[in-house]
Design an enzyme around this catalytic site. Structure first.
Site, PDB file in Angstrom:
ATOM      1  N   GLY A  12       0.847  -1.293  -0.039  1.00 47.92           N
ATOM      2  CA  GLY A  12       0.001   0.077   0.099  1.00 47.92           C
ATOM      3  C   GLY A  12       1.007   1.268  -0.061  1.00 47.92           C
ATOM      4  N   ASN A  13       0.348   2.081   0.477  1.00 50.09           N
ATOM      5  CA  ASN A  13       1.053   3.546   0.507  1.00 50.09           C
ATOM      6  C   ASN A  13       0.255   4.459   1.700  1.00 50.09           C
ATOM      7  OD1 ASN A  13      -1.568   5.352  -0.762  1.00 50.09           O
ATOM      8  ND2 ASN A  13      -1.090   3.925  -2.379  1.00 50.09           N
ATOM      9  N   ARG A  14       1.015   5.514   1.704  1.00 49.49           N
ATOM     10  CA  ARG A  14       0.569   6.571   3.020  1.00 49.49           C
ATOM     11  C   ARG A  14      -0.360   7.546   2.613  1.00 49.49           C
ATOM     12  NH1 ARG A  14       6.690   7.629   5.686  1.00 49.49           N
ATOM     13  NH2 ARG A  14       7.200   5.493   6.096  1.00 49.49           N
ATOM     14  N   SER A  15      -1.133   7.354   1.638  1.00 50.25           N
ATOM     15  CA  SER A  15      -2.239   8.449   1.377  1.00 50.25           C
ATOM     16  C   SER A  15      -3.217   8.502   2.177  1.00 50.25           C
ATOM     17  CB  SER A  15      -2.737   8.248   0.010  1.00 50.25           C
ATOM     18  OG  SER A  15      -3.696   9.081  -0.159  1.00 50.25           O
TER      19      SER A  15
END
Length: 452
Positions: free
Chosen positions: A208-211
């Site tokens: 995933g990512n940190r958005s």
């Protein structure tokens, strides 16, 4: 400076008690609030409560203090009227211009923006008569927030729940900032994606990512306040639903693609603010992948995810559909932004510079001779000079009604300032945002200052 004057109308629904929280938020943020309840609403929350919380006398009758002509003066002096909750009966009266109590008289005399926050059972909200009344009010310039989905009175669940008071407050704040200008996105359908996708690796892990999704949610709130019908497709944000937006929840990039293509079929604007994972594991492990002594770390093959932005831009569901993309870049921001704009085929690209501290002064480039940087004269109907990202995108869409700004022509915006003809600091269609203090090498770090 005088405090903004807000009239809080309360009609007779069980959700009237939630209006106390809305009143508290309005007063604590520096607004002068006058509560105008209906007689039936006083069965749920008494006049003494409203008077104590607002600091003003409260009445539902036009016959009280007639020497002050309250049925006219309250509406005339208001900067905003918000009715929360707005029952089916109140929406019908407002749509047909009835004036049988103090609140309905106030609605007729108000020349300021009006916001309705409906609350009723699903069957009442979906009834053709109610939908006609809502359409009439919106056509006249009122902002009618879509009700939330959730638990209703008794054991019923469905659409019709009063949105969270905090979210109603955000709509009111944005409508007040807009002023008496008519909602320029009324009748438009806006689709916004927000958050970050997660690609399952095994039952306990994902890529995933940190958005955080905050940028997409801010865009949704602003679009609602400007009269748009908003579909918000959120991926793993955990944020409360923005008042007035239809929220669709997804997890992976494939699910996001399906939801976006479905919602975009009748959309006027598609804003891809979500951070979509570029890759996903080729295979999902049914059991937890464990480390074992003496063995090398397993290799996880990846496959590409679909390019949703490029697909939406290339296969627009309707003529004139505006497509806005977002990008996060750590280096060569302008070059990478220009390349992505060309590669994706969208009308406007918002580039977030991540991975380094904000520079002490904005970097500017010399005027380019490229024809892509030439702009048409700015519309004379534009009252704004500075355009925050969330407002600038919607002003871009609203301004398409001006003959001088054709569809599909993106404006150049630098640090919130629209560039005048003859002075272009950034390439055509690219909106550069600085300020994210993510550590170098990190793709995104909303906690470090970026709100994407």
């Amino acid at each position: 400076m005088d405090k903004p004057k807000v009239v809080l109308g309360v009609s007779g629904g069980i959700a009237a008690y939630k209006a106390c929280e809305l009143l508290r938020r309005l007063t604590e943020s520096g607004h002068d609030v006058r509560v105008v309840p209906t007689a039936s609403s006083l069965h749920f929350v008494g006049a003494a409560t409203w008077s104590a919380l607002s600091g003003h006398p409260v009445s539902d009758q036009v016959w009280d203090d007639v020497h002050e002509v309250p049925h006219v003066r309250i509406g005339q002096g208001a900067d905003l009227v918000v009715v929360a909750p707005a029952t089916a009966d109140m929406l019908a009266k407002a749509a047909h211009g009835l004036a049988d109590d103090l609140l309905t008289n106030t609605l007729l005399t108000a020349r300021c923006p009006v916001v309705f926050a409906p609350a009723m059972h699903t069957e009442m909200w979906e009834h053709p008569a109610t939908q006609e009344n809502v359409a009439t009010l919106r056509r006249r310039g009122a902002v009618v927030i879509e009700p939330a989905v959730g638990r209703l009175t008794g054991v019923d669940t469905g659409k019709g729940r009063l949105p969270d008071p905090g979210e109603i407050f955000e709509v009111c704040r944005r409508v007040l900032a807009r002023g008496v200008t008519a909602p320029d996105l009324a009748g438009r359908h806006v689709v916004i994606s927000a958050g970050g996708t997660r690609e399952p690796l095994d039952p306990v892990r994902y890529l995933g990512n940190r958005s955080s999704g905050k940028q997409g949610y801010a865009l949704a709130r602003t679009a609602v306040a400007r009269g748009a019908r908003v579909t918000l497709i959120e991926a793993n944000t955990g944020l409360p639903d923005p008042a007035g937006a239809d929220v669709v929840r997804v997890g992976t990039a494939v699910q996001l693609r399906e939801a976006v293509l479905k919602a975009a079929a009748d959309a006027d604007v598609v804003v891809m603010a979500a951070a979509v994972a570029d890759f996903r594991p080729a295979e999902y492990a049914p059991g937890k992948i464990k480390k074992k002594d003496g063995e090398e770390a397993p290799v996880v093959p990846l496959v590409r995810n679909p390019d949703i932005l490029a697909e939406v831009a290339a296969e627009r569901a309707r003529p004139g559909q505006l497509v806005v993309g977002f990008a996060a870049e750590t280096d060569d921001v302008l070059a990478n932004g220009r390349a992505k704009l060309r590669r994706k085929g969208c009308d406007l690209l918002v580039v977030n510079e991540v991975g380094s501290a904000r520079p002490s002064a904005p970097r500017r480039t010399r005027r380019s001779s490229s024809p892509r940087t030439e702009r048409r004269p700015r519309c004379r109907t534009d009252p704004r000079k500075r355009l925050p990202t969330r407002s600038g995108i919607w002003f871009r869409e609203g301004s398409r009604r001006c003959d001088n700004q054709p569809p599909g022509r993106a404006r150049t915006v630098h640090n919130g300032m629209e560039q005048p003809p003859g002075r272009v600091d950034y390439p055509s269609g690219v909106r550069r945002v600085t300020g994210c203090r993510a550590p170098k090498g990190e793709t995104h770090a909303p906690a470090a200052g970026c709100d994407r």
